[in-house]
Design a protein around this motif. Structure first.
Motif, PDB file in Angstrom:
ATOM      1  N   PRO B  22       0.704  -1.226   0.035  1.00  0.00           N
ATOM      2  CA  PRO B  22      -0.020  -0.052  -0.050  1.00  0.00           C
ATOM      3  C   PRO B  22       0.783   1.058  -0.023  1.00  0.00           C
ATOM      4  CG  PRO B  22      -0.019  -0.983   2.116  1.00  0.00           C
ATOM      5  CD  PRO B  22       0.549  -2.076   1.270  1.00  0.00           C
ATOM      6  N   VAL B  23       0.214   2.202  -0.728  1.00  0.00           N
ATOM      7  CA  VAL B  23       0.912   3.674  -0.534  1.00  0.00           C
ATOM      8  C   VAL B  23       0.816   4.286   1.108  1.00  0.00           C
ATOM      9  CG1 VAL B  23       0.642   6.035  -1.343  1.00  0.00           C
ATOM     10  CG2 VAL B  23       0.285   4.091  -2.935  1.00  0.00           C
ATOM     11  N   ARG B  24       1.861   4.485   1.561  1.00  0.00           N
ATOM     12  CA  ARG B  24       1.740   5.076   2.742  1.00  0.00           C
ATOM     13  C   ARG B  24       2.684   6.191   2.871  1.00  0.00           C
ATOM     14  NH1 ARG B  24       4.025   1.395   7.210  1.00  0.00           N
ATOM     15  NH2 ARG B  24       6.013   1.236   5.798  1.00  0.00           N
ATOM     16  N   ALA B  25       2.177   7.353   3.861  1.00  0.00           N
ATOM     17  CA  ALA B  25       3.034   8.362   3.829  1.00  0.00           C
ATOM     18  C   ALA B  25       4.198   8.033   4.911  1.00  0.00           C
ATOM     19  CB  ALA B  25       2.009   9.538   4.762  1.00  0.00           C
ATOM     20  N   ALA B  26       5.458   8.605   4.477  1.00  0.00           N
ATOM     21  CA  ALA B  26       6.513   8.429   5.377  1.00  0.00           C
ATOM     22  C   ALA B  26       6.947   9.382   6.417  1.00  0.00           C
ATOM     23  CB  ALA B  26       7.662   8.212   4.269  1.00  0.00           C
ATOM     24  N   PRO B  27       6.730   9.137   7.658  1.00  0.00           N
ATOM     25  CA  PRO B  27       6.966  10.175   8.568  1.00  0.00           C
ATOM     26  C   PRO B  27       8.449  10.722   8.454  1.00  0.00           C
ATOM     27  CG  PRO B  27       7.191   7.988   9.377  1.00  0.00           C
ATOM     28  CD  PRO B  27       6.661   7.770   8.192  1.00  0.00           C
ATOM     29  N   ASP B  28       8.526  12.165   8.898  1.00  0.00           N
ATOM     30  CA  ASP B  28      10.094  12.657   9.017  1.00  0.00           C
ATOM     31  C   ASP B  28      10.820  11.900   9.830  1.00  0.00           C
ATOM     32  OD1 ASP B  28      12.076  13.998   9.152  1.00  0.00           O
ATOM     33  OD2 ASP B  28      10.989  16.199   9.352  1.00  0.00           O
ATOM     34  N   PRO B  29      11.836  11.272   9.717  1.00  0.00           N
ATOM     35  CA  PRO B  29      12.920  10.575  10.649  1.00  0.00           C
ATOM     36  C   PRO B  29      13.214  11.515  11.637  1.00  0.00           C
ATOM     37  CG  PRO B  29      13.705  10.523   8.434  1.00  0.00           C
ATOM     38  CD  PRO B  29      12.285  11.095   8.051  1.00  0.00           C
ATOM     39  N   ASP B  30      13.548  12.717  11.232  1.00  0.00           N
ATOM     40  CA  ASP B  30      14.044  13.797  12.201  1.00  0.00           C
ATOM     41  C   ASP B  30      13.083  14.160  13.088  1.00  0.00           C
ATOM     42  OD1 ASP B  30      16.499  13.421  11.190  1.00  0.00           O
ATOM     43  OD2 ASP B  30      16.091  14.982   9.606  1.00  0.00           O
ATOM     44  N   ALA B  31      11.569  14.203  12.711  1.00  0.00           N
ATOM     45  CA  ALA B  31      10.779  14.774  13.681  1.00  0.00           C
ATOM     46  C   ALA B  31       9.948  13.747  14.428  1.00  0.00           C
ATOM     47  CB  ALA B  31       9.722  15.669  12.698  1.00  0.00           C
ATOM     48  N   SER B  32       9.858  12.540  13.860  1.00  0.00           N
ATOM     49  CA  SER B  32       9.303  11.528  14.573  1.00  0.00           C
ATOM     50  C   SER B  32       9.706  10.814  15.682  1.00  0.00           C
ATOM     51  CB  SER B  32       8.758  10.364  13.533  1.00  0.00           C
ATOM     52  OG  SER B  32      10.067   9.656  12.832  1.00  0.00           O
TER      53      SER B  32
END
Lengths: 187, 87
Positions: B22-32
């Motif tokens: 599935p298409v998924r939004a990737a979280p910002d690794p610096d902010a998550s």
């Protein structure tokens, strides 16, 4: 043999050395040594247009003089026949955006299937409807042939198949097997 | 034979395709947070209903999107990422 000479799977010392090509109701000819021109990536279509070549739609074949231009994607081209050396020299000397060389000569085997039983054999090798009128002269099928990913086009009464050169022996054996089945032999 | 329609190549045997999930939004690794990032990497939603998925037509290496009902396995539509109407 010169160390710089190209070696093909079916040539002496090649990975498929000793595999005999069928030459009966179905004939298989190895055209892998024939030159071809392949580029892909951003700039490919612009560069070809800049050479005055009219580009066909995706999965169609265009012609430019003796050149046959196969468009495999928006920015993915294979050119066969005609004066390819000139095109290659111009591409090598180009300085602007021109795509990148896609190593079609080194990477793809090129086999031509023909013969009176070719339609029956192709029906066993490929799931697409390849009957005349359904698969036209200027069409390209990017599909599975003989269980391999392949580019398939018509070549006169037969077909040209481009596929991974490493699978040459497998392809030839699969065609032989299909030819026997089409002839009603037990395999 | 089960068929899937590639936007570039037309209807083809399902054997010619690779499902890429599935298409998924990737979280910002610096902010998550670590928990959010771990969830993104290791957990899938697996919800009932219509999912938007990445697929690849292998012989032509063409990547496209499909809306598929994951309960009935009905493919509602397939389209190129550049096509209008992409959700």
């Amino acid at each position: 043999m010169s160390p710089l000479a190209r070696q093909f799977p079916l040539s002496t010392g090649g990975s498929a050395q000793g595999i005999g090509l069928p030459n009966g109701a179905v004939e298989l000819v190895d055209l892998t040594a024939k030159p071809r021109f392949g580029i892909k990536g951003p700039g490919s279509s612009a560069w070809l247009k800049g050479r005055g070549i009219t580009l066909p739609p995706v999965n169609r074949i265009g012609t430019h003089g003796d050149l046959r231009v196969l468009r495999l994607g928006g920015e993915d081209f294979l050119v066969v026949d005609g004066e390819l050396d000139t095109l290659t020299v111009h591409w090598n000397n180009a300085t602007g955006p021109r795509g990148y060389w896609s190593w079609r000569e080194e990477g793809w085997a090129w086999m031509r299937l023909s013969g009176r039983a070719v339609d029956g054999v192709m029906a066993r090798l490929c799931a697409l409807d390849l009957r005349a009128g359904r698969f036209c002269e200027d069409e390209i099928a990017q599909t599975r042939v003989a269980q391999l990913e392949a580019v398939l086009v018509r070549a006169g009464e037969g077909f040209d198949v481009f596929f991974d050169i490493a699978a040459t022996a497998f392809f030839v054996r699969t065609v032989i097997h299909a030819a026997k089945q089409a002839a009603g032999e037990r395999t | 034979m089960k068929l899937l329609t590639c936007p570039m190549n037309g209807p083809r045997n399902i054997d010619e395709f690779q499902s890429l999930g599935p298409v998924r939004a990737a979280p910002d690794p610096d902010a998550s947070s670590d928990a959010e990032w771990a969830r993104h990497l290791f957990r899938a939603d697996n919800r009932k209903g219509v999912a938007l998925e990445w697929w690849r037509h292998v012989p032509s290496n063409f990547f496209f999107l499909a809306e598929r009902n994951v309960v009935t396995n009905e493919v509602i539509r397939t389209f190129a990422p550049s096509d209008e109407g992409r959700p």
